[in-house]
Scaffold this motif. Structure first.
Motif, PDB file in Angstrom:
ATOM      1  N   VAL A  20       0.834  -1.202   0.000  1.00  0.00           N
ATOM      2  CA  VAL A  20       0.000   0.000   0.000  1.00  0.00           C
ATOM      3  C   VAL A  20       0.867   1.251   0.000  1.00  0.00           C
ATOM      4  O   VAL A  20       0.533   2.259  -0.633  1.00  0.00           O
ATOM      5  CB  VAL A  20      -0.961   0.003   1.212  1.00  0.00           C
ATOM      6  CG1 VAL A  20      -1.623   1.370   1.372  1.00  0.00           C
ATOM      7  CG2 VAL A  20      -2.025  -1.068   1.049  1.00  0.00           C
ATOM      8  N   ALA A  21       2.002   1.203   0.698  1.00  0.00           N
ATOM      9  CA  ALA A  21       2.918   2.347   0.721  1.00  0.00           C
ATOM     10  C   ALA A  21       3.382   2.685  -0.689  1.00  0.00           C
ATOM     11  O   ALA A  21       3.410   3.863  -1.088  1.00  0.00           O
ATOM     12  CB  ALA A  21       4.115   2.046   1.619  1.00  0.00           C
ATOM     13  N   LEU A  22       3.745   1.669  -1.466  1.00  0.00           N
ATOM     14  CA  LEU A  22       4.217   1.896  -2.834  1.00  0.00           C
ATOM     15  C   LEU A  22       3.094   2.441  -3.712  1.00  0.00           C
ATOM     16  O   LEU A  22       3.268   3.437  -4.429  1.00  0.00           O
ATOM     17  CB  LEU A  22       4.766   0.593  -3.418  1.00  0.00           C
ATOM     18  CG  LEU A  22       5.915  -0.069  -2.649  1.00  0.00           C
ATOM     19  CD1 LEU A  22       6.325  -1.376  -3.315  1.00  0.00           C
ATOM     20  CD2 LEU A  22       7.106   0.860  -2.545  1.00  0.00           C
ATOM     21  N   ILE A  41      -0.570   9.353  -4.943  1.00  0.00           N
ATOM     22  CA  ILE A  41      -0.641  10.748  -4.493  1.00  0.00           C
ATOM     23  C   ILE A  41      -0.164  11.674  -5.608  1.00  0.00           C
ATOM     24  O   ILE A  41      -0.803  12.689  -5.918  1.00  0.00           O
ATOM     25  CB  ILE A  41       0.201  10.953  -3.208  1.00  0.00           C
ATOM     26  CG1 ILE A  41      -0.506  10.298  -2.020  1.00  0.00           C
ATOM     27  CG2 ILE A  41       0.404  12.448  -2.932  1.00  0.00           C
ATOM     28  CD1 ILE A  41       0.335  10.269  -0.756  1.00  0.00           C
ATOM     29  N   GLY A  42       0.978  11.333  -6.219  1.00  0.00           N
ATOM     30  CA  GLY A  42       1.454  12.122  -7.353  1.00  0.00           C
ATOM     31  C   GLY A  42       0.468  12.101  -8.503  1.00  0.00           C
ATOM     32  O   GLY A  42       0.206  13.130  -9.148  1.00  0.00           O
ATOM     33  N   ALA A  55      -6.106   3.614  -7.858  1.00  0.00           N
ATOM     34  CA  ALA A  55      -6.214   4.079  -6.473  1.00  0.00           C
ATOM     35  C   ALA A  55      -6.771   5.492  -6.414  1.00  0.00           C
ATOM     36  O   ALA A  55      -7.638   5.803  -5.580  1.00  0.00           O
ATOM     37  CB  ALA A  55      -4.846   4.019  -5.790  1.00  0.00           C
ATOM     38  N   ALA A  56      -6.279   6.357  -7.292  1.00  0.00           N
ATOM     39  CA  ALA A  56      -6.754   7.747  -7.297  1.00  0.00           C
ATOM     40  C   ALA A  56      -8.232   7.819  -7.668  1.00  0.00           C
ATOM     41  O   ALA A  56      -9.015   8.519  -7.007  1.00  0.00           O
ATOM     42  CB  ALA A  56      -5.916   8.581  -8.270  1.00  0.00           C
ATOM     43  N   GLY A 113      -8.939  10.264   0.201  1.00  0.00           N
ATOM     44  CA  GLY A 113      -9.634   9.302  -0.637  1.00  0.00           C
ATOM     45  C   GLY A 113      -8.673   8.425  -1.406  1.00  0.00           C
ATOM     46  O   GLY A 113      -8.890   7.216  -1.556  1.00  0.00           O
ATOM     47  N   THR A 114      -7.600   9.020  -1.894  1.00  0.00           N
ATOM     48  CA  THR A 114      -6.597   8.264  -2.650  1.00  0.00           C
ATOM     49  C   THR A 114      -5.930   7.200  -1.786  1.00  0.00           C
ATOM     50  O   THR A 114      -5.677   6.083  -2.247  1.00  0.00           O
ATOM     51  CB  THR A 114      -5.531   9.228  -3.223  1.00  0.00           C
ATOM     52  OG1 THR A 114      -6.144  10.057  -4.215  1.00  0.00           O
ATOM     53  CG2 THR A 114      -4.387   8.457  -3.858  1.00  0.00           C
ATOM     54  N   ILE A 115      -5.640   7.528  -0.520  1.00  0.00           N
ATOM     55  CA  ILE A 115      -5.027   6.551   0.386  1.00  0.00           C
ATOM     56  C   ILE A 115      -5.959   5.364   0.590  1.00  0.00           C
ATOM     57  O   ILE A 115      -5.531   4.202   0.575  1.00  0.00           O
ATOM     58  CB  ILE A 115      -4.672   7.194   1.743  1.00  0.00           C
ATOM     59  CG1 ILE A 115      -3.662   8.328   1.551  1.00  0.00           C
ATOM     60  CG2 ILE A 115      -4.117   6.149   2.699  1.00  0.00           C
ATOM     61  CD1 ILE A 115      -2.383   7.919   0.885  1.00  0.00           C
ATOM     62  N   ILE A 116      -7.245   5.651   0.761  1.00  0.00           N
ATOM     63  CA  ILE A 116      -8.222   4.564   0.907  1.00  0.00           C
ATOM     64  C   ILE A 116      -8.256   3.736  -0.372  1.00  0.00           C
ATOM     65  O   ILE A 116      -8.313   2.500  -0.341  1.00  0.00           O
ATOM     66  CB  ILE A 116      -9.625   5.122   1.232  1.00  0.00           C
ATOM     67  CG1 ILE A 116      -9.605   5.864   2.566  1.00  0.00           C
ATOM     68  CG2 ILE A 116     -10.651   3.985   1.284  1.00  0.00           C
ATOM     69  CD1 ILE A 116     -10.900   6.601   2.865  1.00  0.00           C
ATOM     70  N   GLY A 117      -8.200   4.421  -1.519  1.00  0.00           N
ATOM     71  CA  GLY A 117      -8.162   3.722  -2.802  1.00  0.00           C
ATOM     72  C   GLY A 117      -6.936   2.827  -2.918  1.00  0.00           C
ATOM     73  O   GLY A 117      -7.009   1.715  -3.457  1.00  0.00           O
TER      74      GLY A 117
END
Length: 350
Positions: free
Chosen positions: A52-54, A60-61, A272-273, A289-293
């Motif tokens: 998930v970190a990757l 995010i970008g 994810a975005a 929202g993106t992190i949840i995605g």
């Protein structure tokens, strides 16, 4: 009475639509925990956090880019190139043939140079798009091939398999980015820091509002004084930096660099975005929202692997997820427009 019931139904539907990513995440966790007994174990959760970190940092970008109405297909290739640059400097150093010497850099300088390389690719993307009017899809598709080609050329297609450095050369410590602090993967901590900074920039600064303005209507933004070209270039630079950071973390985790690393990861970032509510039409998106995605993509990927689903089917499912997310996003936008029109009509009648 019936009008109130319709309004209540619309409000409920809108609430469910806005919270769809969390609902999907909860359903997926329940499904895979039932499908495979090892899914909710500590080891699986740690592996999920690493993945998930990757995906999250890349996404995010990508979120910044998509909010402006663009797309960045080069991020997966930049991951591979960044890993090769960092791995090459640690394993082989930099040879200055004119002077007949080989220089070895310490890890902070290796990281700085690698991140700078990602930023330069982002700068190239942004410049091609803004200065030459090339569509983002085409521009970043081209740089994707260029970055992947340079990654292959860097080692002739071979893997750098010994990138831990040597004490005598003063370049040890690269494995830190793939390690854990208090049991938490360093990659996850880096994601948290980037997410906080990116969210603050997006929601609390003029720069963030300019990004939304460009995605909403770039011509109107330009007329209102927004430096559209400058902001757009900076957004792609940020995306390139995020991809380079992912390349560093990936190489550190594997303790090796391979030029094919990050292949098709642009799909994960886009998915994810979009799953997190970022609209492909531009002008809408949040980092939260993106992190949840990213968690949804991570759970899908790891869950399917644990269930023994073929890698080919995984690609098909991820493609379907992107399509479905875009369809739902368009449905939400249409519903919001109808509700806004209905509210205006009701206010006029009142």
């Amino acid at each position: 009475m019936s009008l109130n019931r319709i309004n209540n139904n619309n409000s409920l539907a809108m609430t469910l639509l806005k919270g769809r990513t969390l609902i999907v995440l909860a359903v997926l966790v329940v499904f895979f925990s039932l499908a495979t007994p090892n899914f909710l174990t500590a080891n699986t959760m740690l592996l999920l956090a690493k993945h998930v970190a990757l995906y999250g940092i890349l996404a995010i970008g990508m979120t910044y880019v998509i909010i402006t109405g663009g797309i960045d297909l080069s991020v997966g290739a930049v991951v591979g190139l960044a890993g090769m640059i960092a791995g090459g400097m640690i394993q082989n150093g930099v040879t200055l043939q004119t002077f007949g010497v080989t220089l070895y850099f310490d890890v902070p300088l290796v990281v700085a140079i690698t991140v700078l390389a990602g930023a330069l690719i982002g700068l190239l993307n942004g410049t091609i798009i803004t200065r030459f009017g090339v569509a983002p899809f085409i521009a970043t598709l081209g740089t994707m091939y260029i970055a992947r080609g340079f990654a292959m050329l860097h080692s002739g297609g071979a893997t750098y398999s010994s990138i831990l450095g040597k004490v005598a050369l003063g370049n040890t410590g690269f494995d830190f980015f793939g390690s854990r602090i208090a049991g938490v993967p360093v990659g996850a901590l880096i994601l948290a820091v980037i997410a906080v900074i990116a969210a603050a920039l997006l929601m609390k600064t003029t720069f963030g509002w300019h990004i939304f303005a460009i995605g909403g209507n770039s011509k109107a933004a330009k007329l209102s004084g927004v430096k559209v070209n400058k902001v757009t270039i900076l957004v792609y630079v940020f995306s390139g930096i995020c991809a380079a950071i992912v390349g560093i973390i990936t190489a550190s985790q594997l303790e090796a660099s391979h030029p094919a690393s990050g292949e098709t990861w642009e799909m994960n970032a886009i998915a994810a975005a979009v799953l997190g509510g970022t609209s492909m039409m531009g002008g809408v998106g949040t980092i939260g929202g993106t992190i949840i995605g990213a968690f949804v993509i991570g759970v899908i990927s790891d869950g399917m692997v644990m269930c023994g689903v073929s890698e080919f089917w995984q690609m098909i499912i991820k493609g379907l997820v992107i399509i479905l997310a875009v369809i739902i996003d368009q449905f939400q936008r249409n519903m919001e427009a109808k509700m806004a029109l209905q509210a205006r009509n009701e206010s006029k009648e009142a």
